[in-house]
Structures are given as C-alpha cells and as structure tokens.
Design a protein around this motif. Structure first.
Motif, PDB file in Angstrom:
ATOM      1  N   ALA A   9     -66.765  80.752  28.694  1.00  0.00           N
ATOM      2  CA  ALA A   9     -65.807  81.727  29.235  1.00  0.00           C
ATOM      3  C   ALA A   9     -65.707  81.639  30.754  1.00  0.00           C
ATOM      4  N   GLN A  10     -66.785  81.204  31.423  1.00  0.00           N
ATOM      5  CA  GLN A  10     -66.755  81.085  32.886  1.00  0.00           C
ATOM      6  C   GLN A  10     -65.768  80.015  33.342  1.00  0.00           C
ATOM      7  N   VAL A  11     -65.664  78.929  32.593  1.00  0.00           N
ATOM      8  CA  VAL A  11     -64.709  77.867  32.950  1.00  0.00           C
ATOM      9  C   VAL A  11     -63.290  78.408  32.855  1.00  0.00           C
ATOM     10  N   VAL A  12     -62.995  79.111  31.760  1.00  0.00           N
ATOM     11  CA  VAL A  12     -61.662  79.681  31.577  1.00  0.00           C
ATOM     12  C   VAL A  12     -61.371  80.679  32.702  1.00  0.00           C
ATOM     13  N   ALA A  13     -62.320  81.554  32.990  1.00  0.00           N
ATOM     14  CA  ALA A  13     -62.132  82.568  34.031  1.00  0.00           C
ATOM     15  C   ALA A  13     -61.961  81.924  35.410  1.00  0.00           C
ATOM     16  N   GLU A  14     -62.753  80.908  35.695  1.00  0.00           N
ATOM     17  CA  GLU A  14     -62.675  80.260  37.018  1.00  0.00           C
ATOM     18  C   GLU A  14     -61.341  79.533  37.198  1.00  0.00           C
ATOM     19  N   LEU A  15     -60.880  78.833  36.181  1.00  0.00           N
ATOM     20  CA  LEU A  15     -59.569  78.189  36.282  1.00  0.00           C
ATOM     21  C   LEU A  15     -58.474  79.239  36.414  1.00  0.00           C
ATOM     22  N   GLY A  16     -58.636  80.350  35.713  1.00  0.00           N
ATOM     23  CA  GLY A  16     -57.684  81.455  35.853  1.00  0.00           C
ATOM     24  C   GLY A  16     -57.632  81.980  37.272  1.00  0.00           C
ATOM     25  N   ARG A  17     -58.803  82.095  37.895  1.00  0.00           N
ATOM     26  CA  ARG A  17     -58.876  82.577  39.281  1.00  0.00           C
ATOM     27  C   ARG A  17     -58.232  81.572  40.234  1.00  0.00           C
TER      28      ARG A  17
END
Length: 174
Positions: A9-17
C-alpha cells in the motif's frame, strides 16, 4: 510506470502523492472488483479495464488501472502472472519505435488496445470449444457435455461483465 501486485500500500500511496492522484481513485486501484470506467480528474484520466486470463481451462479477469496525465502513464495490475502487455513493452524497449518517443496518450491508447485485442484469441478458443461440443453432442450425447457447456456459459458471462461496461467507458476517450 507499471506496478505489478497491490500488496504494498505504501507504493500505491507514494505514487499517488508524487503524481497528485485523488484518494478515491487510489481506493479504486486497490479495490479490484471495479467495472470498466473512465474518470476525468484535474489534470489526468483514470481508466479501469479488465484483462482476461485463461487459467486451467477457466476464464479469470484481472483489473488494470491506468492513470494518464500529460507526461505520465501509471498502470497498476493485481499481479496475476502473465498479461497481454508484453508486445507494448517490447516496442518500448526498441529505441527507434514511434511508441517510445510518443506522447503519454499514445502509450495509453496502445495499452488499452492491447487489453481489448487480447479478448479476441480467448473468444476464438471458446468458439472452437463450442464447435467441438456441438459435434460431440451429435455423435455421442452424454451428460458430461452439459457440464462443459455450462462451464463455457459461465466463462462467457465473465467476459460479458468485463466487456459490456468497457464499451461505454472508453467511448469518451476516442
């Protein structure tokens, strides 16, 4: 950028950011039972499609989420082994291809096209299976044929659920 598997989930969140992606679109990425759709956000499109896989004689679908901005394309896949995007990747790897030097919308078009084109071999195989069953039922009708017919009917319903909303979803893009 392509992300295979949604376990981190951190990868998804970081790319989202990094790319300024809306929280609701990112939720749709990880909630993988979305229908095909195209949503326009401020500065980018969010596209959800279903890829088909034939695994152990059964049809399975996998969600692919595509973010298309002026200068980026992000794809998120559930992570089922194998996909229909390898021909696109091969063209990107070649230095002298139009796809490699093209715009992000040109790349997104080819990704969507590859997903849709991958439906046809699956449908062709199913048509051949139906022809074989038709011949079999005429030569030697057995109850096992009814089960196989029901299996194909189930697979056709899965394909219909993937394709039907896709028609409506991608019309605004073209």
């Amino acid at each position: 950028i392509n992300v295979d598997g949604l376990g981190d989930a951190q990868v998804v969140a970081e790319l989202g950011r990094i790319y300024g992606l809306h929280r609701l679109a990112l939720e749709d990425v990880v909630n993988v039972h979305q229908r095909a759709k195209v949503d326009l956000y401020d500065g980018y499109y969010f596209v959800v499609l279903r890829m088909l896989h034939q695994m152990e004689g059964r049809i399975e679908t996998e969600q692919i989420s595509i973010f298309l901005g002026d200068h980026f394309v992000l794809t998120f896949q559930e992570g089922i082994p194998g996909d229909c995007l390898e021909p696109v990747r091969e063209r990107i790897r070649k230095e002298s291809t139009r796809l490699r030097g093209g715009s992000s919308d040109f790349l997104a078009y080819h990704l969507i096209d590859a997903v849709i084109d991958s439906y046809f071999p699956v449908l062709e195989r199913m048509g051949e299976q139906l022809e074989d069953l038709e011949n079999e039922v005429l030569l030697r009708p057995e109850r096992s044929i009814v089960r196989r017919i029901h299996d194909i009917k189930r697979d056709l319903l899965i394909i219909r659920r993937a394709v039907w909303p896709l028609r409506e979803a991608i019309n605004p893009l073209f």
